[in-house]
Design an enzyme around this catalytic site. Structure first.
Site, short mmCIF file in Angstrom:
data_model
loop_
_atom_site.label_atom_id
_atom_site.label_comp_id
_atom_site.label_asym_id
_atom_site.label_seq_id
_atom_site.Cartn_x
_atom_site.Cartn_y
_atom_site.Cartn_z
N SER A 60 0.64 -1.20 0.07
CA SER A 60 0.13 0.13 0.00
C SER A 60 0.81 1.43 -0.04
O SER A 60 0.51 2.49 -0.43
CB SER A 60 -1.01 0.12 1.29
OG SER A 60 -0.27 -0.05 2.47
N HIS A 108 -5.76 -3.77 -1.96
CA HIS A 108 -5.19 -2.75 -2.80
C HIS A 108 -5.04 -3.46 -4.31
O HIS A 108 -4.71 -2.42 -5.26
CB HIS A 108 -3.93 -2.02 -2.31
CG HIS A 108 -4.07 -1.09 -1.10
ND1 HIS A 108 -4.38 -0.12 -1.23
CD2 HIS A 108 -3.83 -1.43 0.21
CE1 HIS A 108 -4.64 0.74 -0.05
NE2 HIS A 108 -4.22 -0.23 0.74
N LYS A 157 -12.56 -0.44 -0.43
CA LYS A 157 -11.80 0.33 -1.46
C LYS A 157 -12.44 0.11 -2.73
O LYS A 157 -13.35 0.63 -2.83
CB LYS A 157 -10.22 -0.59 -1.15
CG LYS A 157 -9.54 -0.08 0.16
CD LYS A 157 -8.14 -0.70 -0.06
CE LYS A 157 -7.24 -0.21 1.37
NZ LYS A 157 -7.98 -0.53 2.71
#
Length: 396
Positions: free
Chosen positions: A183, A211, A242
């Protein structure tokens, strides 16, 4: 009794501020999108959200949440195994399994909980966990809760991973754990090589897709798609917070026996409330959208390439990335704070990252691109970076 402890805390907070490491929160007074409104009424372009596919304010997700809340209520008021499971939860678990080509899925309140509740139910002191040095804090904490022997290898370093696997050969079971996308740097774990070493040394493979899911791979289906590793990765963990709508909720998906054991013994699952129906319904709508078209993913990739190329051409030090994370390296922590504050005055919302979030001397501005960004947004951000970069001596 609090007096002495209060002084200790006050002194520690003062030291954090003096070192330029204090983290201040900025209040948003609008939906999460490419352009946001701050509490003081000013507008800003947001380049620090995990909103990779731009779904955080998608009308279809909002409608799905609103409709199901009218039908199924606000919250479940229970954990899953008592009376906290609706058919919606099982449908979402099935949709996630289909997305990642896995056998079964278990939902959590967050990916932090998914990682925190993964290792302890499966492994004990006779086993080994081999973890990448840049893994997320939730993985680190989850490993700490487990009695397995711990090994750590340098970030994405396959020679060092092999060293750890050799050292762990006397253990009963070996488990390799890595982020899919790291990340802070934005690099992708070499899953094909990790799986090959796992097969060579008889180890399980766990990857955190927080991610990477929705971002990497030809269709954005994560690292298994990126490296052709379907069936070779035993466990994926991930988040709904996300790319998949930007809300809350996490999941673990993988081998059916592993998921079944987690349902029986994973403490964050057993002792946390079930996800609310509105969250689950919106997540289901997200996977419908992603099944219908790859347009959002394609636009995200175009935005990443355009922004990164322009920033490098301007002279910024950019970490190599295969993801939607673009790390603009400044190295100095106070400079990263000054840069973020100054560029905010130009209407660009970014955050400086510094120790302890990243190693000392590795401060940076982490820019996160989104499918919600239009070309004009990217151009405005690039121009602002160049202007502030020259003012602060980052660019010549």
């Amino acid at each position: 009794m609090y007096g002495n402890f209060q002084k200790y805390l006050s002194d520690e907070l003062a030291a954090i501020k003096e070192a330029g490491l204090y983290k201040a929160e900025r209040n948003i007074a609008s939906p999460q999108s490419a352009e946001i409104t701050l509490e003081d009424g000013s507008k800003a372009l947001n380049f620090c959200a995990n909103n990779y596919l731009g779904l955080a304010d998608n009308p279809r997700l909002i409608k799905a949440a609103r409709d199901i809340m009218s039908e199924r209520g606000y919250g479940m008021a229970s954990v899953r195994f008592i009376c906290g499971t609706q058919d919606l939860h099982k449908k979402l678990e099935k949709a996630i399994s289909e997305y990642f080509h896995t056998e079964d899925t278990i939902l959590y309140a967050s990916c932090f909980d998914a990682n925190g509740g993964l290792f302890e139910p499966l492994l004990d002191a006779s086993d080994a966990i081999i973890s990448d040095s840049l893994n997320h804090a939730s993985i680190i904490d989850g490993v700490r809760l487990c009695k397995a022997q711990r090994f750590r290898y340098a970030n994405a370093d396959m020679e060092d991973l092999e060293r750890c696997l050799k050292e762990a050969q006397n253990c009963r079971h070996r488990l390799i754990c890595t982020d899919g996308v790291f990340s802070m740097d934005g690099n992708v774990a070499p899953m094909d090589k990790i799986c090959a070493l796992a097969e060579k040394y008889d180890a399980l493979v766990v990857v955190d897709e927080s991610h990477s899911a929705g971002v990497v791979g030809p269709r954005g289906r994560g690292v298994a798609e990126q490296y052709g590793c379907y069936g070779r990765i035993d466990v994926h963990t991930g988040t709904l917070g996300k790319a998949f709508g930007g809300s809350v909720g996490g999941f673990t998906t993988g081998r059916k026996e592993i998921i079944e054991m987690l349902r029986q013994r994973s403490r964050p699952y057993l002792f946390s409330n079930s996800l609310p129906p509105m969250i689950v319904a919106a997540a289901l709508e997200t996977f419908k959208i992603l099944d219908e078209s790859d347009a959002l993913h394609d636009k995200l990739l175009e935005n990443v390439e355009y922004f990164r190329n322009a920033m490098m051409a301007a002279g910024f030090d950019i970490k190599p990335t295969q993801s939607a994370i673009c790390a603009v390296m400044l190295y100095d922590a106070p400079l990263s704070q000054r840069f973020a504050a100054r560029i905010a005055e130009e209407g660009i919302f970014v955050t400086g990252f510094y120790y302890p979030v990243v190693p000392k001397g590795q401060a940076r501005i982490r820019v996160q691109l989104s499918a919600a960004h239009e070309r004009e947004h990217l151009d405005r951000a690039i121009a602002a970076f160049v202007k502030v970069g020259k003012e602060l001596g980052v660019l010549k």
